[in-house]
Write a protein that holds these residues in place. Structure first.
Motif, mmCIF file in Angstrom:
data_model
loop_
_atom_site.group_PDB
_atom_site.id
_atom_site.type_symbol
_atom_site.label_atom_id
_atom_site.label_comp_id
_atom_site.label_asym_id
_atom_site.label_seq_id
_atom_site.Cartn_x
_atom_site.Cartn_y
_atom_site.Cartn_z
ATOM 1 N N UNK A 1 18.265 29.864 -8.461
ATOM 2 C CA UNK A 1 19.124 28.717 -8.774
ATOM 3 C C UNK A 1 19.299 28.380 -10.249
ATOM 4 N N UNK A 2 18.543 28.991 -11.143
ATOM 5 C CA UNK A 2 18.671 28.629 -12.563
ATOM 6 C C UNK A 2 20.054 28.988 -13.105
ATOM 7 N N UNK A 3 20.448 28.281 -14.161
ATOM 8 C CA UNK A 3 21.714 28.538 -14.836
ATOM 9 C C UNK A 3 21.463 28.835 -16.310
ATOM 10 N N UNK A 4 22.298 29.669 -16.897
ATOM 11 C CA UNK A 4 22.163 30.015 -18.305
ATOM 12 C C UNK A 4 22.268 28.761 -19.171
ATOM 13 N N UNK A 5 21.435 28.702 -20.226
ATOM 14 C CA UNK A 5 21.484 27.583 -21.156
ATOM 15 C C UNK A 5 20.875 26.302 -20.646
ATOM 16 N N UNK A 6 20.164 26.375 -19.522
ATOM 17 C CA UNK A 6 19.587 25.181 -18.917
ATOM 18 C C UNK A 6 18.157 25.438 -18.420
ATOM 19 N N UNK A 7 17.394 24.365 -18.344
ATOM 20 C CA UNK A 7 16.140 24.369 -17.599
ATOM 21 C C UNK A 7 16.391 23.637 -16.289
ATOM 22 N N UNK A 8 15.673 24.031 -15.249
ATOM 23 C CA UNK A 8 15.895 23.482 -13.913
ATOM 24 C C UNK A 8 14.841 22.421 -13.607
ATOM 25 N N UNK A 9 15.272 21.173 -13.534
ATOM 26 C CA UNK A 9 14.370 20.086 -13.119
ATOM 27 C C UNK A 9 14.393 20.055 -11.605
ATOM 28 N N UNK A 10 13.296 20.451 -10.999
ATOM 29 C CA UNK A 10 13.233 20.658 -9.550
ATOM 30 C C UNK A 10 12.178 19.768 -8.918
ATOM 31 N N UNK A 11 12.594 19.036 -7.905
ATOM 32 C CA UNK A 11 11.674 18.294 -7.050
ATOM 33 C C UNK A 11 11.304 19.226 -5.903
ATOM 34 N N UNK A 12 10.069 19.691 -5.873
ATOM 35 C CA UNK A 12 9.702 20.711 -4.886
ATOM 36 C C UNK A 12 9.516 20.140 -3.487
ATOM 37 N N UNK A 13 9.542 18.831 -3.342
ATOM 38 C CA UNK A 13 9.444 18.259 -1.992
ATOM 39 C C UNK A 13 10.750 18.433 -1.235
ATOM 40 N N UNK A 14 11.856 18.027 -1.847
ATOM 41 C CA UNK A 14 13.135 18.103 -1.138
ATOM 42 C C UNK A 14 14.091 19.126 -1.750
ATOM 43 N N UNK A 15 13.627 19.833 -2.788
ATOM 44 C CA UNK A 15 14.391 20.859 -3.495
ATOM 45 C C UNK A 15 15.653 20.307 -4.164
ATOM 46 N N UNK A 16 15.691 18.989 -4.411
ATOM 47 C CA UNK A 16 16.778 18.450 -5.223
ATOM 48 C C UNK A 16 16.629 18.979 -6.649
ATOM 49 N N UNK A 17 17.766 19.232 -7.296
ATOM 50 C CA UNK A 17 17.756 19.922 -8.584
ATOM 51 C C UNK A 17 18.661 19.218 -9.584
ATOM 52 N N UNK A 18 18.284 19.366 -10.848
ATOM 53 C CA UNK A 18 19.147 18.922 -11.929
ATOM 54 C C UNK A 18 19.066 19.943 -13.046
ATOM 55 N N UNK A 19 20.207 20.413 -13.507
ATOM 56 C CA UNK A 19 20.245 21.364 -14.610
ATOM 57 C C UNK A 19 20.221 20.581 -15.925
ATOM 58 N N UNK A 20 19.183 20.816 -16.737
ATOM 59 C CA UNK A 20 19.003 20.095 -17.990
ATOM 60 C C UNK A 20 19.376 21.019 -19.149
ATOM 61 N N UNK A 21 20.389 20.671 -19.949
ATOM 62 C CA UNK A 21 20.759 21.531 -21.081
ATOM 63 C C UNK A 21 19.550 21.825 -21.969
ATOM 64 N N UNK A 22 19.401 23.108 -22.337
ATOM 65 C CA UNK A 22 18.218 23.526 -23.096
ATOM 66 C C UNK A 22 18.632 24.656 -24.032
#
Length: 390
Positions: free
Chosen positions: A184-205
């Motif tokens: 699920x990762x995207x280029x230019x981002x770090x993946x903020x992942x909640x491992x309980x429900x697998x909700x995700x947010x792509x954080x510019x990095x």
């Protein structure tokens, strides 16, 4: 880089199996920026994908046969392993083939009609370096079969199936982070992942744009997740959650940590494990806030805090990892910590671009002076997740 090798992987597939593949796929290794040993505690993690990938050329079969070959294990013509999908079962394979075979087993167990495949694999993800070479291998096979068999599974669903393959078929008690990062990762981002429900947010990095770099230092000390200490830490965390009456340590609030530690009494080992997980979840949230506020350099001390916690509370560091962190900090790094499962593998170093050469030289000289094998140092560039190449 993975796109450039697609043709070579397809050519080798043709040599092995007598016909070209139906497609070529890639899945990356990962670096975990922050959030270590929190994933199996239902907590927060923040990985990003590396440019290093596992690449798979794959074709379907309809005769129940699974043929597997790895360029990294035995590239000879006689190196093809042949299995029957109906015979796949946990515990029957302790070699490298357990990872792709486990994925086929997990898909079939979940009710997906996978009737066989020819697979050729090649990987540039360093094995045993804490960079998720096994998850990359699993996800690339899962994505290829998902596409070829039209299973319609999303990235997080493939990650769940691959985690089950590694937990049950391979026998390694890993969490969900590595497989989700690869998928699920995207280029230019770090993946903020909640491992309980697998909700995700792509954080510019984008460190380069801010005059910084993140170095990976592979100590070349190998680890094995399926053996021993990793499992003990996980069991200890589960014991702590049970003693505190929560589903997982994720449910222990940071503000209530002192009270929770008091309730654990004199069980010092469990107290240390609980303290690490709860404070590490807080560190992940702090890093997300700093990055979103544009204060990237300020995450350095948070990374270093994480290393101290892994070293002193979780006790999974080693001489080589500590040497990287201590040397880098003394030479001017903004922050540094071990990354991955521990007991070897890699450390990450956050540095100003102008300091990269000095830091690299300092670490290499420290290893030489200590009589240790020279480490491998490379820049970690947030890259794309799993994808089809051809």
């Amino acid at each position: 880089m993975s796109e450039a090798v697609a043709g070579a992987v397809a050519e080798r597939f043709t040599q092995l199996y007598g016909a070209g593949p139906e497609g070529v796929w890639a899945a990356p290794g990962r670096v975990n920026l922050i959030g270590e040993h929190t994933d199996y505690n239902d907590g927060f993690v923040m990985p990003f994908a590396l440019p290093h990938t596992a690449v798979a050329a794959v074709s379907r079969r309809d005769d129940g046969v699974l043929r597997l070959h790895s360029a990294d294990v035995d590239d000879g013509a006689g190196g093809v392993a042949e299995l029957r999908v109906a015979d796949l079962a946990p515990g029957t394979d302790r070699g490298w083939t357990a990872y792709p075979a486990g994925v086929v087993w997990a898909l079939r167990e979940a009710g997906h009609e996978v009737t066989g495949a020819d697979i050729h694999l090649a990987s540039t993800v360093p094995a045993g370096a804490g960079l998720s070479s096994s998850a990359a291998l699993e996800i690339v096979v899962a994505l290829a079969l998902n596409d070829l068999y039209g299973l319609g599974l999303r990235g997080w669903q493939l990650a769940r199936l691959c985690q089950r393959a590694e937990n049950v078929y391979v026998g390694a008690p890993v969490g969900i982070m590595d497989q989700t990062a690869a998928a699920c990762c995207e280029a230019g981002h770090a993946l903020f992942l909640d491992t309980r429900d697998l909700s995700q947010r792509q954080i510019p990095f984008d460190l380069a744009a801010e005059g910084m770099r993140l170095l990976v230092v592979d100590t070349r000390v190998k680890h094995a997740h399926s053996e021993g200490e990793y499992g003990k830490r996980r069991a200890g965390c589960e014991k702590g959650a049970a003693l505190l009456g929560v589903d997982a340590l994720r449910d222990v609030p940071y503000a209530g940590l002192d009270e929770a530690l008091e309730r654990l009494g004199d069980d010092e080992e469990v107290r240390r494990l609980v303290r690490h997980v709860v404070t590490e979840d807080e560190r992940v949230e702090r890093v997300v806030s700093l990055l979103e506020a544009g204060d990237t350099a300020a995450i350095g001390p948070v990374l270093t805090e994480g290393h101290v916690s892994l070293r002193d509370d979780f006790r999974i560091s080693c001489r080589e990892l500590d040497l990287v962190v201590d040397t880098a900090l003394a030479a001017g790094a903004l922050g540094a910590r071990m990354t991955g499962g521990g007991f070897g593998g890699s450390a990450i170093v956050l540095a100003r671009t102008a300091d990269v050469d000095t830091l690299t030289k300092a670490v290499q000289e420290a290893f030489a002076q200590a009589g240790l094998t020279a480490p491998r140092v490379f820049e970690a560039v947030p890259s794309a997740g799993a994808r089809r190449l051809a």
